[in-house]
Structures are given as structure tokens and as C-alpha cells.
Design a protein around this motif. Structure first.
Motif: not given
Length: 192
Positions: A5-9, A24-26, A97-103
């Protein structure tokens, strides 16, 4: 189980822009693995999940879609209708593999895309979106810091890749010279 996983700030995020959180790859291989929207009521995070190996399933509340390699889905965690899971009679490993985002606008954007195209897409492993997500593997275990615009650009690139996976919309070509000439005449003389 997360493979990496790579967290993004996003530094000083702009609320009106979509904000990436994590890539994340899971792998999953247990029928008890089930992510259900109605059980995630307070979580407004959006997610794109791309299937790489094996098979998972996605449900929009009306239909269950198989997710073999090359399939993907886009959903909001708290969408009451949706769920994704390892199939009850699955064999082998489901790798994705997935990416999460918000806003503030992220969920509105997602709802607009789902309304137009549906939840499920074709995104093979060699697509630009999947390659872009895999580039984050180089930063596994780290916290990547992005500017608000760079973070938003990442989310928009991912969503644009989803759009490219859909067949182009039918164009409404006018075959009649008479109609084309009438439209041209009206455009050129609009003020009259």
C-alpha cells in the motif's frame, strides 16, 4: 491481505477538489470477505477497484457482476445498494488493485459517472489506469505527499481512464446537405 500500500497525504487540501487517500494491491481467498455499503454508513470515501487475477463479485443491489481480470468497478463505500465480495464458491485467489479518494465533489462526480455508465467497467491490466496505480508500488509502505492540484489530477486521470474504457458515444451526424446548409446559414446570421 494487502500485498502493498501507498498512503497519500494532500498538503493543505482544497475541499472542492477530489483528494486521493491510498493505493493498495490486495488478495482475498475467503468467502467471508464481504464489503457491504449499508454497513459503512458514515464512510463517504469513493473507490475504484480493478480485478487482476482470479475473480471477485460486485453487486449493485439488482444484479451480481463477476469481476474476472480486466473488470473494474467504481463505488462509494456507503452506497446502500452496493457490495463487493469473494464468491461463495470461489476457488483460488482474487487479486485486485484499488485507489480510494474523497472530497466534497468526489461523491457527486462518482454518482454522475455511475448514472451515465454504470458501476462496472473494462479495465485490463495493460490499461493506463492500472499502470498508473501500479506505479505507486515503488512507494510501498510510504506516505506520499502531494499538492492539492496534483492530488486532484491523479483522481481525474483515474476517472478519465474509466471514461476511455467505455465505447464512444454515438455521434449524431447530419447527412442532409439541406439541413447542414440551413444550420450554417442560421449560425452565420444569428443576430438577424
Amino acid at each position: 491481505m494487502r500485498l502493498w500500500e501507498c498512503r497519500i497525504q494532500v498538503c493543505r487540501p482544497i475541499a472542492e477538489l477530489p483528494i486521493p487517500m491510498i493505493v493498495v494491491e490486495e488478495v482475498q481467498d475467503n468467502p467471508s470477505y464481504r464489503m457491504i455499503g449499508r454497513k459503512r454508513a458514515g464512510d463517504t470515501t469513493c473507490q475504484l477497484v480493478c480485478s487482476l487475477e482470479g475473480e471477485g463479485c460486485f453487486s449493485d443491489g439488482k444484479k451480481v457482476y463477476p469481476l474476472p481480470p480486466g473488470k473494474a468497478f467504481l463505488a462509494q463505500h456507503n452506497d446502500q445498494k452496493t457490495s463487493y465480495f469473494y464468491p461463495e464458491k470461489g476457488t483460488g485467489v482474487w487479486r485486485f488493485i484499488w485507489i480510494a479518494f474523497y472530497g466534497r465533489t468526489a461523491s457527486q462526480m462518482l454518482k454522475g459517472i455511475v448514472k451515465r455508465y454504470g458501476y462496472v467497467f473494462d479495465l485490463p491490466a495493460d490499461s493506463g489506469v492500472v499502470k498508473k496505480l501500479f506505479a505507486f508500488k515503488n512507494y510501498s509502505g510510504t506516505l506520499m505527499t502531494l499538492s492539492p492540484l496534483t492530488g486532484s489530477e491523479l483522481v481525474m486521470e483515474v476517472l478519465a481512464g474509466v471514461d476511455k474504457s467505455k465505447p464512444p458515444a454515438k455521434q449524431n451526424f447530419i447527412n442532409s446537405d439541406f439541413i447542414r446548409n440551413a444550420q450554417l446559414l442560421m449560425t452565420e446570421n444569428f443576430s438577424e
